[in-house]
Design a protein around this motif. Structure first.
Motif, PDB file in Angstrom:
ATOM      1  N   TYR A 132       0.858  -1.259  -0.006  1.00 46.02           N
ATOM      2  CA  TYR A 132       0.129  -0.052   0.022  1.00 46.02           C
ATOM      3  C   TYR A 132       0.844   1.390  -0.033  1.00 46.02           C
ATOM      4  O   TYR A 132       0.603   2.250  -0.770  1.00 46.02           O
ATOM      5  N   ILE A 133       1.835   1.359   0.759  1.00 48.18           N
ATOM      6  CA  ILE A 133       2.791   2.310   0.740  1.00 48.18           C
ATOM      7  C   ILE A 133       3.421   2.662  -0.630  1.00 48.18           C
ATOM      8  O   ILE A 133       3.406   3.831  -1.272  1.00 48.18           O
ATOM      9  N   GLU A 134       3.887   1.393  -1.542  1.00 53.20           N
ATOM     10  CA  GLU A 134       4.106   1.371  -2.601  1.00 53.20           C
ATOM     11  C   GLU A 134       3.223   2.110  -3.587  1.00 53.20           C
ATOM     12  O   GLU A 134       3.357   2.969  -4.643  1.00 53.20           O
ATOM     13  N   GLU A 135       2.073   1.674  -3.501  1.00 54.21           N
ATOM     14  CA  GLU A 135       0.806   2.063  -4.338  1.00 54.21           C
ATOM     15  C   GLU A 135       0.563   3.389  -4.174  1.00 54.21           C
ATOM     16  O   GLU A 135       0.267   4.412  -5.063  1.00 54.21           O
ATOM     17  N   ILE A 181      -1.429   8.681  10.881  1.00 47.68           N
ATOM     18  CA  ILE A 181      -1.427   9.611  10.030  1.00 47.68           C
ATOM     19  C   ILE A 181      -0.050   9.911   9.969  1.00 47.68           C
ATOM     20  O   ILE A 181       0.415  10.470   8.824  1.00 47.68           O
ATOM     21  N   VAL A 182       0.768  10.184  10.822  1.00 46.73           N
ATOM     22  CA  VAL A 182       2.164  10.592  11.129  1.00 46.73           C
ATOM     23  C   VAL A 182       2.835   9.385   9.946  1.00 46.73           C
ATOM     24  O   VAL A 182       3.889   9.769   9.669  1.00 46.73           O
ATOM     25  N   LEU A 183       2.591   8.321  10.386  1.00 43.28           N
ATOM     26  CA  LEU A 183       3.188   7.128   9.522  1.00 43.28           C
ATOM     27  C   LEU A 183       3.072   7.261   8.139  1.00 43.28           C
ATOM     28  O   LEU A 183       4.077   7.326   7.332  1.00 43.28           O
ATOM     29  N   MET A 184       1.779   7.452   7.825  1.00 39.37           N
ATOM     30  CA  MET A 184       1.431   7.744   6.382  1.00 39.37           C
ATOM     31  C   MET A 184       2.490   8.927   5.602  1.00 39.37           C
ATOM     32  O   MET A 184       2.785   8.854   4.607  1.00 39.37           O
ATOM     33  N   LYS A 185       2.484  10.123   6.499  1.00 42.49           N
ATOM     34  CA  LYS A 185       3.343  11.375   5.945  1.00 42.49           C
ATOM     35  C   LYS A 185       4.789  10.923   6.098  1.00 42.49           C
ATOM     36  O   LYS A 185       5.391  11.261   5.175  1.00 42.49           O
ATOM     37  N   PHE A 186       5.302  10.114   6.880  1.00 36.79           N
ATOM     38  CA  PHE A 186       6.737   9.808   7.022  1.00 36.79           C
ATOM     39  C   PHE A 186       7.019   8.947   5.819  1.00 36.79           C
ATOM     40  O   PHE A 186       8.306   8.656   5.340  1.00 36.79           O
ATOM     41  N   THR A 221      -2.150  12.081  -2.556  1.00 37.85           N
ATOM     42  CA  THR A 221      -2.923  12.630  -1.653  1.00 37.85           C
ATOM     43  C   THR A 221      -4.100  11.709  -1.259  1.00 37.85           C
ATOM     44  O   THR A 221      -4.782  11.346  -2.263  1.00 37.85           O
ATOM     45  N   ILE A 222      -4.285  11.355   0.055  1.00 35.85           N
ATOM     46  CA  ILE A 222      -5.338  10.766   0.388  1.00 35.85           C
ATOM     47  C   ILE A 222      -6.204  11.214   1.563  1.00 35.85           C
ATOM     48  O   ILE A 222      -5.825  11.970   2.399  1.00 35.85           O
ATOM     49  N   VAL A 223      -7.622  11.398   1.311  1.00 36.61           N
ATOM     50  CA  VAL A 223      -8.336  11.939   2.056  1.00 36.61           C
ATOM     51  C   VAL A 223      -8.992  10.844   3.092  1.00 36.61           C
ATOM     52  O   VAL A 223      -9.520   9.708   2.706  1.00 36.61           O
ATOM     53  N   ILE A 224      -9.045  11.297   4.332  1.00 38.60           N
ATOM     54  CA  ILE A 224      -9.323  10.574   5.379  1.00 38.60           C
ATOM     55  C   ILE A 224     -10.333  10.892   6.330  1.00 38.60           C
ATOM     56  O   ILE A 224     -10.267  12.053   6.918  1.00 38.60           O
ATOM     57  N   LYS A 225     -11.608  10.476   6.344  1.00 40.45           N
ATOM     58  CA  LYS A 225     -12.779  10.873   7.169  1.00 40.45           C
ATOM     59  C   LYS A 225     -12.502  10.274   8.618  1.00 40.45           C
ATOM     60  O   LYS A 225     -12.496   9.139   8.861  1.00 40.45           O
ATOM     61  N   ILE A 253       3.241   9.396   1.808  1.00 42.96           N
ATOM     62  CA  ILE A 253       1.722   9.725   1.437  1.00 42.96           C
ATOM     63  C   ILE A 253       1.413  11.020   2.196  1.00 42.96           C
ATOM     64  O   ILE A 253       1.692  11.325   3.228  1.00 42.96           O
ATOM     65  N   HIS A 254       0.490  11.677   1.439  1.00 45.09           N
ATOM     66  CA  HIS A 254       0.149  12.958   1.887  1.00 45.09           C
ATOM     67  C   HIS A 254      -1.428  12.883   2.448  1.00 45.09           C
ATOM     68  O   HIS A 254      -2.481  13.069   1.538  1.00 45.09           O
ATOM     69  N   PRO A 255      -1.608  12.564   3.696  1.00 44.11           N
ATOM     70  CA  PRO A 255      -3.059  12.610   4.140  1.00 44.11           C
ATOM     71  C   PRO A 255      -3.785  13.763   4.497  1.00 44.11           C
ATOM     72  O   PRO A 255      -3.121  14.863   4.886  1.00 44.11           O
TER      73      PRO A 255
END
Length: 108
Positions: A17-20, A46-51, A25-29, A54-56
């Motif tokens: 998923y990280i690779e994909e 969320i912090v992990l995604m940014k690291f 930019t991912i919108v999360i509700k 991925i741009h949450p």
């Protein structure tokens, strides 16, 4: 040690998923029904995604909290096809709950 092994397994599962989604930019509700206890775990995700590149973008709900506050004020909630009918008075309460309570909780 078991905790570290579990974290490693989780990261390995997340790699496709990280690779994909790298660079996307991912919108999360963040739904209003999620409990306060889950907020810290949600924030870590969320912090992990940014690291990992991925741009949450987080948006949040607050339906249950708005409904509870309206009830305490003696105001009725009207729904049509699952959507709250928001008149001017209801909008004031919704803004107060979303901006004054939920936003503040998220940024703490």
């Amino acid at each position: 040690m078991k905790n570290l092994i579990q974290k490693a397994k989780t990261l390995i599962e997340a790699l496709p998923y990280i690779e994909e989604f790298y660079g996307e930019t991912i919108v999360i509700k963040y739904g209003g029904s999620i409990g306060d206890d889950d907020l810290a775990e949600f924030a870590r995700d969320i912090v992990l995604m940014k690291f990992v590149g991925i741009h949450p973008v987080v948006i949040h709900g607050g339906g249950p909290q708005i409904g509870n506050h309206l009830k305490r004020l003696g105001m009725e909630s009207e729904f049509i096809a699952g959507l709250r009918v928001t008149d001017e008075a209801t909008m004031e309460v919704a803004e107060m709950v979303l901006v004054g309570k939920i936003n503040q909780k998220i940024i703490e």
